[in-house]
Every structure is written in structure tokens, then in C-alpha cells.
Design a protein around this motif. Structure first.
Motif, PDB file in Angstrom:
ATOM      1  N   TRP A 435       0.853  -1.187   0.000  1.00 13.50           N
ATOM      2  CA  TRP A 435       0.000   0.000   0.000  1.00 13.50           C
ATOM      3  C   TRP A 435       0.887   1.234   0.000  1.00 13.50           C
ATOM      4  O   TRP A 435       2.027   1.197   0.440  1.00 13.50           O
ATOM      5  CB  TRP A 435      -0.976   0.036   1.176  1.00 13.50           C
ATOM      6  N   ASP A 436       0.343   2.312  -0.525  1.00  8.99           N
ATOM      7  CA  ASP A 436       1.134   3.532  -0.694  1.00  8.99           C
ATOM      8  C   ASP A 436       0.234   4.742  -0.477  1.00  8.99           C
ATOM      9  O   ASP A 436      -0.731   4.951  -1.204  1.00  8.99           O
ATOM     10  CB  ASP A 436       1.743   3.562  -2.099  1.00  8.99           C
ATOM     11  N   TYR A 437       0.542   5.533   0.536  1.00 12.72           N
ATOM     12  CA  TYR A 437      -0.275   6.698   0.884  1.00 12.72           C
ATOM     13  C   TYR A 437       0.397   8.020   0.505  1.00 12.72           C
ATOM     14  O   TYR A 437       0.041   9.068   1.058  1.00 12.72           O
ATOM     15  CB  TYR A 437      -0.553   6.715   2.390  1.00 12.72           C
ATOM     16  N   HIS A 438       1.347   8.009  -0.421  1.00 17.53           N
ATOM     17  CA  HIS A 438       2.041   9.248  -0.756  1.00 17.53           C
ATOM     18  C   HIS A 438       1.093  10.308  -1.300  1.00 17.53           C
ATOM     19  O   HIS A 438       1.376  11.511  -1.193  1.00 17.53           O
ATOM     20  CB  HIS A 438       3.150   8.970  -1.777  1.00 17.53           C
ATOM     21  N   ASP A 439      -0.016   9.887  -1.891  1.00 18.15           N
ATOM     22  CA  ASP A 439      -0.976  10.848  -2.439  1.00 18.15           C
ATOM     23  C   ASP A 439      -1.955  11.358  -1.387  1.00 18.15           C
ATOM     24  O   ASP A 439      -2.756  12.255  -1.670  1.00 18.15           O
ATOM     25  CB  ASP A 439      -1.765  10.219  -3.592  1.00 18.15           C
ATOM     26  N   MET A 440      -1.922  10.785  -0.183  1.00 17.76           N
ATOM     27  CA  MET A 440      -2.840  11.195   0.880  1.00 17.76           C
ATOM     28  C   MET A 440      -2.217  12.318   1.703  1.00 17.76           C
ATOM     29  O   MET A 440      -0.999  12.393   1.866  1.00 17.76           O
ATOM     30  CB  MET A 440      -3.163  10.010   1.797  1.00 17.76           C
ATOM     31  N   MET A 441      -3.066  13.190   2.230  1.00 18.55           N
ATOM     32  CA  MET A 441      -2.569  14.269   3.092  1.00 18.55           C
ATOM     33  C   MET A 441      -2.090  13.705   4.422  1.00 18.55           C
ATOM     34  O   MET A 441      -2.656  12.752   4.948  1.00 18.55           O
ATOM     35  CB  MET A 441      -3.680  15.295   3.337  1.00 18.55           C
ATOM     36  N   VAL A 442      -1.060  14.290   4.993  1.00 17.60           N
ATOM     37  CA  VAL A 442      -0.488  13.931   6.290  1.00 17.60           C
ATOM     38  C   VAL A 442      -0.140  12.444   6.311  1.00 17.60           C
ATOM     39  O   VAL A 442      -0.812  11.627   6.942  1.00 17.60           O
ATOM     40  CB  VAL A 442      -1.454  14.261   7.455  1.00 17.60           C
ATOM     41  N   ASN A 443       0.924  12.064   5.605  1.00 16.82           N
ATOM     42  CA  ASN A 443       1.376  10.677   5.608  1.00 16.82           C
ATOM     43  C   ASN A 443       2.841  10.612   6.026  1.00 16.82           C
ATOM     44  O   ASN A 443       3.565  11.606   5.947  1.00 16.82           O
ATOM     45  CB  ASN A 443       1.184  10.044   4.218  1.00 16.82           C
ATOM     46  N   ILE A 444       3.254   9.437   6.472  1.00 16.03           N
ATOM     47  CA  ILE A 444       4.648   9.213   6.857  1.00 16.03           C
ATOM     48  C   ILE A 444       5.239   8.174   5.923  1.00 16.03           C
ATOM     49  O   ILE A 444       4.868   6.991   5.970  1.00 16.03           O
ATOM     50  CB  ILE A 444       4.765   8.728   8.323  1.00 16.03           C
ATOM     51  N   GLY A 446       4.580   7.375   3.120  1.00 18.67           N
ATOM     52  CA  GLY A 446       3.586   6.645   2.342  1.00 18.67           C
ATOM     53  C   GLY A 446       3.090   5.379   3.023  1.00 18.67           C
ATOM     54  O   GLY A 446       2.276   4.648   2.466  1.00 18.67           O
ATOM     55  N   ARG A 447       3.556   5.110   4.238  1.00 16.47           N
ATOM     56  CA  ARG A 447       3.178   3.858   4.923  1.00 16.47           C
ATOM     57  C   ARG A 447       1.943   4.039   5.809  1.00 16.47           C
ATOM     58  O   ARG A 447       1.176   3.098   5.997  1.00 16.47           O
ATOM     59  CB  ARG A 447       4.351   3.343   5.765  1.00 16.47           C
ATOM     60  N   VAL A 448       1.767   5.198   6.379  1.00 19.30           N
ATOM     61  CA  VAL A 448       0.576   5.494   7.184  1.00 19.30           C
ATOM     62  C   VAL A 448       0.096   6.903   6.814  1.00 19.30           C
ATOM     63  O   VAL A 448       0.882   7.731   6.356  1.00 19.30           O
ATOM     64  CB  VAL A 448       0.850   5.427   8.704  1.00 19.30           C
ATOM     65  N   CYS A 449      -1.199   7.162   7.003  1.00 18.98           N
ATOM     66  CA  CYS A 449      -1.731   8.499   6.756  1.00 18.98           C
ATOM     67  C   CYS A 449      -2.802   8.807   7.797  1.00 18.98           C
ATOM     68  O   CYS A 449      -3.388   7.897   8.402  1.00 18.98           O
ATOM     69  CB  CYS A 449      -2.312   8.619   5.345  1.00 18.98           C
ATOM     70  N   LEU A 450      -3.054  10.086   8.007  1.00 17.64           N
ATOM     71  CA  LEU A 450      -3.988  10.517   9.049  1.00 17.64           C
ATOM     72  C   LEU A 450      -5.398   9.996   8.796  1.00 17.64           C
ATOM     73  O   LEU A 450      -6.060   9.503   9.711  1.00 17.64           O
ATOM     74  CB  LEU A 450      -4.001  12.048   9.126  1.00 17.64           C
ATOM     75  N   ALA A 451      -5.857  10.106   7.542  1.00 20.92           N
ATOM     76  CA  ALA A 451      -7.224   9.659   7.235  1.00 20.92           C
ATOM     77  C   ALA A 451      -7.405   8.181   7.545  1.00 20.92           C
ATOM     78  O   ALA A 451      -8.424   7.760   8.106  1.00 20.92           O
ATOM     79  CB  ALA A 451      -7.533   9.936   5.756  1.00 20.92           C
TER      80      ALA A 451
END
Length: 532
Positions: A435-444, A446-451
Motif C-alpha cells: 500500500w502507498d499513501y504518498h498521495d494522501m494528506m499527512v502521511n509518513i 507513504g506507509r501510514v496516513c492521518l485519514a
């Protein structure tokens, strides 16, 4: 606290003042809780608001609303050739009717795309495809509407209690559904909806009955034992001579509709006022001296609004109530006390959460892409991150049931650590990004994101307060011996899967990896909303 019955006094200006004080003068925490509940209820369609439009935006992003042009035109052409369509005046059918059919088809595009995989079938049975869609709409919209109206009884209960006390527990939403009242309320609310729809065909009669039956949800929220004829008659008695006054009270808030153009205005102002005023009107008419009050079972509801009592000199610590309607309880559990679990309970939770997560991920790909894809790094029907996360949350954070803010923060932290560590391990050993959260706001990284963490925290609440106790009760009914046998078989199958992964390599291929967790949460939510 003693109940003091207040005098009946109808005044639109006073009702507006009391509503405003209830919403904005009780303090920040009650205000934010009220906003949270109304937003969630509006988002899933239980109450009406523009917040539900967010679902349409999600649809556009994930492509559920897309349908092949050739299939769409084929079904439209079939509809145009039917005798029913041709019986409609030309001006109406070429504009309004075509627009309605097109909207219906795009709304249920997933079914058209699924059946359209066999183009020969689609060409031979275009009418049958359209018929399936109509049947699906009638079933899902009907069932969804009944369920939503049923839960509107819970929101009515919260609004009434919110009026007379400062801090209301969120779980009070579910108070009317305890003691096996749930299906009774579904039955009464179903009749309520059917009657309103039938009266709606008469236009004028529909408007009159709309206000005449206006307090049916509130009456059931106070006394869920009432039958349809009882709530109907009491609501008619309460609104007799006041239907126009209720209408004028609602009209007096016309400016809220105009101000919807201001970002977030509806969520923070219009929704709280719009629903709090209904509770205020109900509580006001409830005190009419000329009606039979024998069916009103909550003496506390005769009290004046919380802010009014405080302004009159009442002490804050004296402003709590014991209600006749108790909190809903799950057998063997308590909303404020730690639950006791056995090892077999945690094993069962692990595999149930693993399977639900797997079915969720696979189901979304079946609907969206019409292809079965075995999601995750293992071969079996399980996604360990869901199971491990759920079990860890319940096992480690169960002790904080009586402190909801702490529980929310700790759940976010625990899930964040677990998700980050799992992502790192899978990528390090398998050289794949699952999984990749680089496109999500507030992420670390790309491994975790606030949402995603907020979504996991809400899921943690569901697990700790509802799913955990339900699974525990299920295991107790099975008995100790059967529980051990079932858990042993599941563990053995899981170990064999792990061995297969170590020998043959992890599950891989198209559809495994990348968009894995929160994006699929959005897809699932948007898909479910189609059924409601």
C-alpha cells in the motif's frame, strides 16, 4: 434529580431562542458531539443534508459510476421501444424520462458492467438486464429507506436528551432499540413511511399528513413499545391546531438555506439548528395540557432546557437524569468496564477480522473490475493485518473503555505503529509495496496516513464496544471443547499457508499491492451507499 413540569407556552420566538441556546450555549464539547452525530447520520443518509453529496464525489474518483457507452445506449434504446415509454407524452419522455433512466443506469453501472462481460447475453436479454436493475432498486431503496428511518428514532432520542442535559453519551442513540425493540420499531416506521408515501399522491393530503405524523420518530424514541395506531393518534393529537405554526417555525429559518453557499456552514450551523428545533417543538407540544400524556414514559422530559435551568440558578451537578429507557447492553459486557476474554476468543477474533478484511478487499475488485483477485501476501482467505490490528486493539486497549478520548488516541497510535511496521517488513522481505499513501494528506513515508488512522480508530471503537463482546458470546455458546477444536483447525491451516508462502513465495501478481487500505475503505463506503 426531581422533575419539575414546565408550563405550556408556544411562541416561535421563544422556541428559536431555546434552540439557539441548546446548540451554542452548552459548551464546546456538547456542540462538537452534536455536530459529529448529525454529520455521520447525514453522510450515510439517515437524515437529509447536502453532506451526502460527498459520496457522489467518491464515486467519481473511483469510477463506480462509469458505464460502457454501448451498453448504456442499448438499454436506452430498449426502453424507448417499450409501450410504457411511448405512452408518455413526447415532450416529457424525450427530456425528463430519458434523464431519469440515464441516471438510474449510471447509478447501478456496476451491475450493467458485470452482466456486460457477456455481450451476447446483453444483446439477447437487454430487457431482462433493465428488469434486474429495477428489482434491485426497489429492494435496496426500500430496505435502505426503512433502515434509515428506523435509526432516525435513535437520533431523535439523542436530540431530546441533548436538550435537557449538558453531556449526553453517544450510546444513548441506541437506547430505544434495547429489550428486543429493534424489529418492532422497524415495523412501525415501515408503516409510517408507507402511509406517508400513499398520502403523498394526494399532494395536499400528503402535506397535511407530513405534519400530522411529524412526531412519530420522537414518540418511539421516548416509548418504543408504542404501536403504529398509538403513535399516529398521539402525534395527531399533539399537532392538532399547531400544524401551521410548526410550518411557520420551519419557514422562519429560510435564511439557513441561502447561507449554504458558505463552506461548512451546513455542518456547523444549519444541521444542528434544524434538528434541535424539531426536538424543541416536540418537547414544547409534549406539555400541552389538553392531550393525553399517559403514553409519555420519561418524566425527565418535562424539564425545561438545560441552559434555561442553569440561567435560572440550577447547579450544574444537579443537572443529570436517570431515564426510564436504559442503555442498550450487549450480554456479558458493559460500555464502561473492561471485558474478560479467553485465548480462544482472541483466536476467533483474529480469523473473523482476517476473513472480513479479505472479503472486503476481494469484493471491491469484483464490483469495480469484475475480476476475482486474491488480495494480500498469503494464499488463504485472510488478510492478517486486519486480524492482528483488531486483536491488538481489543487486547491492549480494552482497559480504556471508560475513557473514550484516550481510547481514540491510543487506537490511532497503535494502528499507526502496526501499519508502518507491517508495510516495512513486507517491503523489506518481499520487495513489494502493498500500500502507498504518498498521495494522501499527512502521511509518513507513504506507509501510514492521518485519514487511514482515523478510520482505524473508528473501527477500533466498533471492535471494543460491539464486535469483541458479540464474538465472546458466540464462543461461549459453542462451548469450550468445540471452541478449542475450531480454533486449532484454523491455526493449523494458517501455519500451512505460512509454510507455503516460505516455500513457493508470497502471493503476488496483478491486483496485489499499491492501493490497499484506505482507498478501498472509500470504495466500500461509496458502494454500500448505492444500496441505501
Amino acid at each position: 434529580m426531581e422533575t419539575e413540569k414546565v408550563d405550556f407556552n408556544w411562541s416561535i420566538s421563544e422556541i428559536r431562542k431555546r434552540t439557539r441556546r441548546t446548540v451554542f450555549k452548552k459548551g464546546l464539547k456538547p456542540y462538537l458531539v452534536l455536530i459529529l452525530i448529525l454529520f455521520i447520520f447525514s453522510f450515510v443518509g439517515i437524515i437529509k443534508s447536502n453532506a451526502a453529496s460527498v459520496v457522489s464525489e467518491i464515486d467519481m474518483r473511483i469510477g463506480i459510476g462509469a458505464v460502457k457507452k454501448s451498453d448504456l445506449l442499448r438499454i436506452l434504446d430498449w426502453c424507448k421501444n417499450t409501450s410504457v415509454f411511448r405512452a408518455v407524452p413526447r415532450s416529457v419522455r424525450e427530456t425528463l424520462l430519458i434523464a431519469i433512466i440515464r441516471n438510474v443506469l449510471t447509478s447501478y453501472s456496476w451491475m450493467i458492467n458485470l452482466l456486460g462481460k457477456n455481450q451476447s447475453y446483453m444483446e439477447r436479454n437487454t430487457g431482462e438486464v433493465f428488469g434486474f436493475i429495477i428489482i434491485l432498486i426497489l429492494l435496496t431503496k426500500g430496505i435502505g429507506s426503512f433502515i434509515k428511518k428506523t435509526f432516525s428514532v435513535g437520533s431523535s432520542r439523542f436530540l431530546m436528551e441533548n436538550r435537557i442535559q449538558k453531556d449526553v453519551k453517544i450510546r444513548r442513540l441506541f437506547a430505544p432499540f434495547g429489550n428486543k425493540h429493534f424489529f418492532h420499531i422497524i415495523g412501525v416506521m415501515s408503516i409510517y413511511q408507507i402511509v406517508r408515501v400513499l398520502w403523498g399522491f394526494t399532494i395536499i393530503g400528503g402535506i397535511i399528513k407530513f405534519y400530522q405524523y411529524y412526531f412519530v420518530p420522537f414518540l418511539l424514541a421516548e416509548n418504543p413499545d408504542l404501536k403504529w395506531r398509538e403513535v399516529r393518534d398521539i402525534s395527531k393529537e399533539m399537532t392538532k391546531g399547531y400544524k401551521m405554526k410548526i410550518f411557520l417555525t420551519h419557514i422562519s429559518y429560510f435564511y439557513l438555506l441561502i447561507l449554504h453557499i458558505i463552506p461548512f456552514f451546513e455542518v456547523f450551523v444549519s444541521l444542528p439548528i434544524g434538528y434541535a428545533v424539531d426536538a424543541e417543538i416536540y418537547m414544547t407540544l409534549r406539555n400541552r395540557p389538553d392531550i393525553d400524556n399517559s403514553k409519555f414514559i420519561e418524566p425527565a422530559f418535562y424539564n425545561a432546557a438545560y441552559v434555561d435551568r442553569i440561567m435560572a440558578g440550577e447547579e450544574v451537578e444537579d443537572s443529570s437524569f436517570e431515564y426510564v429507557l436504559p442503555d442498550i447492553q450487549i450480554k456479558g459486557s458493559d460500555f464502561d468496564k473492561e471485558d474478560k476474554y479467553l485465548l480462544t476468543d482472541f483466536i476467533a477474533m483474529f480469523f473473523i477480522f482476517c476473513f472480513v478484511g479479505w472479503a472486503w478487499e476481494v469484493g471491491i475488485h469484483v464490483v469495480k473490475e469484475h475480476i476475482f483477485r486474491n488480495r494480500g501476501a498469503m494464499y488463504g482467505p485472510w488478510l492478517p493485518i486486519y486480524g492482528a490490528g483488531g486483536v491488538l486493539i481489543i487486547a491492549l486497549l480494552n482497559r480504556f473503555k471508560n475513557s473514550k478520548p484516550k481510547l481514540f488516541v491510543y487506537t490511532m497510535l497503535l494502528c499507526g505503529v502496526l501499519e508502518y511496521f507491517t508495510s516495512f517488513v513486507l517491503e523489506f522481505f518481499n520487495n513489494m509495496s502493498y500500500w502507498d499513501y504518498h498521495d494522501m494528506m499527512v502521511n509518513i513515508n507513504g506507509r501510514v496516513c492521518l485519514a487511514g488512522l482515523i478510520a482505524f480508530a473508528l473501527g477500533g471503537f466498533l471492535g471494543i464496544y460491539i464486535l469483541g463482546p458479540i464474538i465472546k458470546n458466540m464462543m461461549r455458546k459453542l462451548g469450550r471443547k468445540k471452541s478449542i477444536i475450531i480454533c486449532s483447525i484454523l491455526v493449523a491451516l494458517f501455519v500451512l499457508d505460512m509454510i507455503a508462502c516460505s516455500v513457493f513465495g508470497p502471493n503476488s501478481g496483478e491486483g496485489v499491492g499499491q492501493e490497499y487500505s484506505f482507498n478501498n475503505l472509500l470504495m466500500s463506503f461509496a458502494f454500500l451507499m448505492r444500496f441505501c
